[in-house]
Design an enzyme around this catalytic site. Structure first.
Site, short mmCIF file in Angstrom:
data_model
loop_
_atom_site.label_atom_id
_atom_site.label_comp_id
_atom_site.label_asym_id
_atom_site.label_seq_id
_atom_site.Cartn_x
_atom_site.Cartn_y
_atom_site.Cartn_z
N ARG A 1 -33.92 -14.60 -5.56
CA ARG A 1 -33.94 -13.45 -6.45
C ARG A 1 -32.52 -12.94 -6.69
O ARG A 1 -31.80 -12.65 -5.74
CB ARG A 1 -34.79 -12.32 -5.86
CG ARG A 1 -36.24 -12.74 -5.76
CD ARG A 1 -37.15 -11.59 -5.47
NE ARG A 1 -38.51 -12.11 -5.40
CZ ARG A 1 -39.59 -11.37 -5.25
NH1 ARG A 1 -39.48 -10.06 -5.19
NH2 ARG A 1 -40.77 -11.93 -5.21
N GLU B 1 -31.20 -10.26 -7.06
CA GLU B 1 -31.23 -8.80 -6.87
C GLU B 1 -29.89 -8.23 -7.27
O GLU B 1 -28.85 -8.73 -6.88
CB GLU B 1 -31.50 -8.45 -5.40
CG GLU B 1 -32.77 -9.04 -4.79
CD GLU B 1 -34.02 -8.25 -5.17
OE1 GLU B 1 -33.89 -7.26 -5.91
OE2 GLU B 1 -35.11 -8.66 -4.72
N ARG C 1 -31.80 -4.33 2.90
CA ARG C 1 -33.11 -4.98 3.03
C ARG C 1 -33.41 -5.99 1.92
O ARG C 1 -34.55 -6.39 1.75
CB ARG C 1 -34.21 -3.92 3.12
CG ARG C 1 -34.28 -3.04 1.92
CD ARG C 1 -35.13 -1.81 2.21
NE ARG C 1 -34.98 -0.89 1.11
CZ ARG C 1 -35.84 -0.78 0.11
NH1 ARG C 1 -36.91 -1.53 0.07
NH2 ARG C 1 -35.61 0.08 -0.85
N HIS C 2 -32.40 -6.36 1.16
CA HIS C 2 -32.60 -7.40 0.14
C HIS C 2 -31.63 -8.56 0.37
O HIS C 2 -30.47 -8.35 0.67
CB HIS C 2 -32.36 -6.85 -1.27
CG HIS C 2 -33.44 -5.93 -1.73
ND1 HIS C 2 -33.36 -4.58 -1.59
CD2 HIS C 2 -34.63 -6.19 -2.33
CE1 HIS C 2 -34.46 -4.02 -2.09
NE2 HIS C 2 -35.25 -4.98 -2.54
N GLU D 1 -41.19 -1.54 2.66
CA GLU D 1 -42.29 -2.42 2.23
C GLU D 1 -42.18 -3.78 2.91
O GLU D 1 -41.11 -4.37 2.97
CB GLU D 1 -42.21 -2.60 0.71
CG GLU D 1 -43.25 -3.57 0.18
CD GLU D 1 -43.01 -3.95 -1.29
OE1 GLU D 1 -42.66 -3.07 -2.10
OE2 GLU D 1 -43.17 -5.14 -1.60
N SER E 1 -46.63 -7.39 -0.47
CA SER E 1 -47.36 -6.99 -1.68
C SER E 1 -48.48 -7.98 -1.89
O SER E 1 -48.31 -9.18 -1.65
CB SER E 1 -46.45 -7.00 -2.90
OG SER E 1 -45.67 -5.83 -2.93
N ARG F 1 -37.95 -9.37 6.62
CA ARG F 1 -38.33 -7.96 6.81
C ARG F 1 -39.27 -7.79 7.98
O ARG F 1 -39.23 -6.78 8.69
CB ARG F 1 -38.99 -7.42 5.54
CG ARG F 1 -37.97 -7.26 4.43
CD ARG F 1 -38.42 -6.23 3.44
NE ARG F 1 -37.53 -6.26 2.30
CZ ARG F 1 -37.82 -5.70 1.15
NH1 ARG F 1 -38.98 -5.07 0.98
NH2 ARG F 1 -36.96 -5.76 0.17
P1 ATP Z 1 -38.85 -4.39 -3.04
O1 ATP Z 1 -39.56 -3.43 -3.98
O2 ATP Z 1 -38.75 -3.90 -1.62
O3 ATP Z 1 -37.56 -4.91 -3.59
P2 ATP Z 1 -40.62 -6.31 -4.19
O4 ATP Z 1 -41.82 -5.45 -4.44
O5 ATP Z 1 -39.70 -6.62 -5.31
O6 ATP Z 1 -39.79 -5.69 -2.96
P3 ATP Z 1 -42.41 -8.51 -3.87
O7 ATP Z 1 -42.22 -9.23 -5.14
O8 ATP Z 1 -43.58 -7.63 -3.73
O9 ATP Z 1 -41.08 -7.69 -3.53
O10 ATP Z 1 -42.33 -9.59 -2.69
C1 ATP Z 1 -43.18 -9.61 -1.55
C2 ATP Z 1 -42.41 -9.37 -0.28
O11 ATP Z 1 -41.30 -10.26 -0.17
C3 ATP Z 1 -41.78 -7.99 -0.19
O12 ATP Z 1 -42.72 -7.04 0.22
C4 ATP Z 1 -40.69 -8.22 0.81
O13 ATP Z 1 -41.19 -8.24 2.14
C5 ATP Z 1 -40.22 -9.62 0.48
N1 ATP Z 1 -39.05 -9.59 -0.42
C6 ATP Z 1 -39.05 -9.44 -1.75
N2 ATP Z 1 -37.82 -9.48 -2.27
C7 ATP Z 1 -36.99 -9.66 -1.22
C8 ATP Z 1 -35.58 -9.79 -1.11
N3 ATP Z 1 -34.80 -9.75 -2.15
N4 ATP Z 1 -35.05 -9.97 0.12
C9 ATP Z 1 -35.87 -10.04 1.20
N5 ATP Z 1 -37.20 -9.92 1.16
C10 ATP Z 1 -37.77 -9.74 -0.04
MG MG Z 2 -43.70 -5.57 -3.80
#
Ligand code: ATP
Ligand code: MG
Length: 434
Positions: free
Chosen positions: A211, A213, A219-220, A357, A360, A408
């Site tokens: 991703r 990000e 936490r990312h 979080e 999901s 996480r």
């Molecule tokens: P957040 O809102 O915390 O950025 P997200 O809702 O975008 O997370 P999801 O697409 O729901 O993330 O992904 C499912 C799970 O994968 C998340 O709950 C988290 O535990 C993990 N996750 C998602 N993006 C990341 C990231 N960039 N780095 C580490 N873990 C991640």
């Molecule tokens: Mg999510």
């Protein structure tokens, strides 16, 4: 090196060969001690100078700290030695010399900043408290895999090079695939869903996600490891049951098999397996409770995502893991099913740790017409997803699932301050090597 004995296993009275790193040399004149370290711990090697030949002495005591050596000798009981035994060497062999200037001190006597540690991860992972994190991570994955098998799941692996994204276009890393544009996959979502309609029905995957990000946060990551679950013939509540079971299995595995590691991390007393069923708060209740804490600068209204601030306030209020269910449809992805009698509300859920979080998930939309309509409502072009939607025309059962971030999970389990502590070689905006 079949005859090699681990430091922790060397027993008094036996001839043994140990191998590892020079942790420390203490030369007291007539006698010298070399502390050898391997993956199980440390052992003291004693050199009584007038009883040993000159060459062996020079070779051993002249080696730099962190050099790799092999020592053969007799194990003797010695109360004053750190582990109650010491090795009296007959032969010493230096297998690999270390430079005298180390970028990082594995004995931990000199602190290093995180970037220095990550640049020199090999040396960093010689420290017991760093190594312990990754031994625990390994146990988490073992326990989770075993749990999935116990509930009848098949482990799958899906492509990481893909033609389209799933969670929204901005987070995609584009690559060139034989002259065509392609992307690194940001989630196995669509592939795992396709498998619930296959003969497998119930699947899980542990694999990387990518991703782009935008921000550097604690936490990312830009490359993370996801644990994905998807099953035919379950609803979102049954999917939450499996999610709870997975989390508990991970904690139980660590509590049972990682007592030494927890000890090393100073967590042996406080580490507990979360018990009972996690509260399942509807989104509506969650935002009301978060607002009622009086801790929020911005009051939440229906349709807002939970801000970091809201996650913290609510987490402190609930005091343990909890689910948030029944999210507004508009802030959950197209593949989540909405309630037929309340299309503003979705069957999506999140599992929250008080700090952030973790998961999901949701009940998915399995009906072809509703799925395509959902794409259009979210402004996506359904024809881009034909490879996915088409297969919904040939018998796709009702299904639900979810995804965890492994890092996480480990981070919250061990109360690590930064997600980078739970991945060996993190990828973030600045870091592309090692
Ligand atoms: P957040 O809102 O915390 O950025 P997200 O809702 O975008 O997370 P999801 O697409 O729901 O993330 O992904 C499912 C799970 O994968 C998340 O709950 C988290 O535990 C993990 N996750 C998602 N993006 C990341 C990231 N960039 N780095 C580490 N873990 C991640
Ligand atoms: Mg999510």
């Amino acid at each position: 090196m079949d005859d090699r004995r681990y430091a922790a296993d060397a027993a008094p009275g036996e001839e043994a060969t140990v191998a590892g790193w020079i942790h420390e040399i203490r030369d007291l004149g007539g006698i010298a001690f070399l502390i050898l370290r391997d993956r199980t711990g440390k052992i003291q090697v004693k050199f009584e100078k007038d009883e040993m030949d000159e060459t062996t002495l020079e070779r051993a005591l002249g080696a730099q700290r962190e050099s790799v050596i092999r020592v053969e000798g007799r194990v003797e009981a010695e109360e004053r030695a750190p582990t109650g035994v010491e090795l009296v060497p007959s032969t010493v062999e230096v297998l690999a010399e270390a430079d005298p200037e180390l970028p990082l001190d594995p004995s931990g006597k000199v602190d290093a900043e995180l970037p220095t540690r990550l640049d020199n991860r090999t040396l960093d992972l010689r420290k017991p408290e760093v190594k312990a994190i990754f031994e625990i991570r390994s146990e988490v994955l073992r326990a989770v895999r075993d749990y999935f098998r116990s509930v009848g799941c098949t482990e799958i692996n899906t492509p990481k090079i893909v033609a389209t994204g799933t969670e929204g276009g901005t987070e995609l890393f584009p690559i060139t695939y034989f002259g065509r544009e392609a992307f690194m996959n940001q989630s196995p979502q669509l592939f795992k869903q396709l498998m619930v309609g296959s003969g497998l029905e119930r699947v899980f995957e542990v694999g990387p996600i990518f991703r782009a990000e935008e921000h550097n946060t604690p936490r990312h990551l830009n490359e993370a490891t996801m644990i994905d679950f998807e099953s035919a013939f379950v609803d979102h509540h049954e999917a939450m049951d499996v999610c709870e079971g997975t989390l508990r299995a991970a904690y139980e595995g660590v509590a049972e098999h990682c007592t030494d590691q927890l000890e090393t991390l100073g967590m042996a007393d406080e580490f507990g397996v979360p018990d009972g069923e996690f509260p399942r708060l509807t989104y509506q209740t969650a935002i009301e409770r978060a607002n009622a804490t009086g801790e929020l600068d911005d009051v939440l209204v229906w349709g807002d995502d939970l801000s970091t601030e809201a996650e913290r306030a609510l987490g402190a209020d609930v005091g343990g893991h909890y689910f948030v269910t029944d999210w507004p449809a508009e802030i959950k992805p197209f593949y989540i099913q909405d309630y037929d009698d309340d299309p503003e509300t979705s069957k999506g859920f999140d599992l929250m740790h008080p700090r952030m979080e973790l998961v999901s998930g949701g009940q998915r939309e399995h009906r072809y017409d509703e799925l395509v309509a959902g794409f259009e409502r979210q402004g996506l072009d359904p024809s881009q997803f034909d490879y996915y939607t088409e297969l919904f025309r040939f018998g796709m059962p009702p299904h639900a699932g979810w995804a965890y971030g492994v890092e996480r999970l480990v981070m919250t389990m061990l109360d690590l301050p930064n997600i980078r502590e739970s991945v060996i070689f993190p990828r973030d905006r600045q870091r592309l090597s090692p």
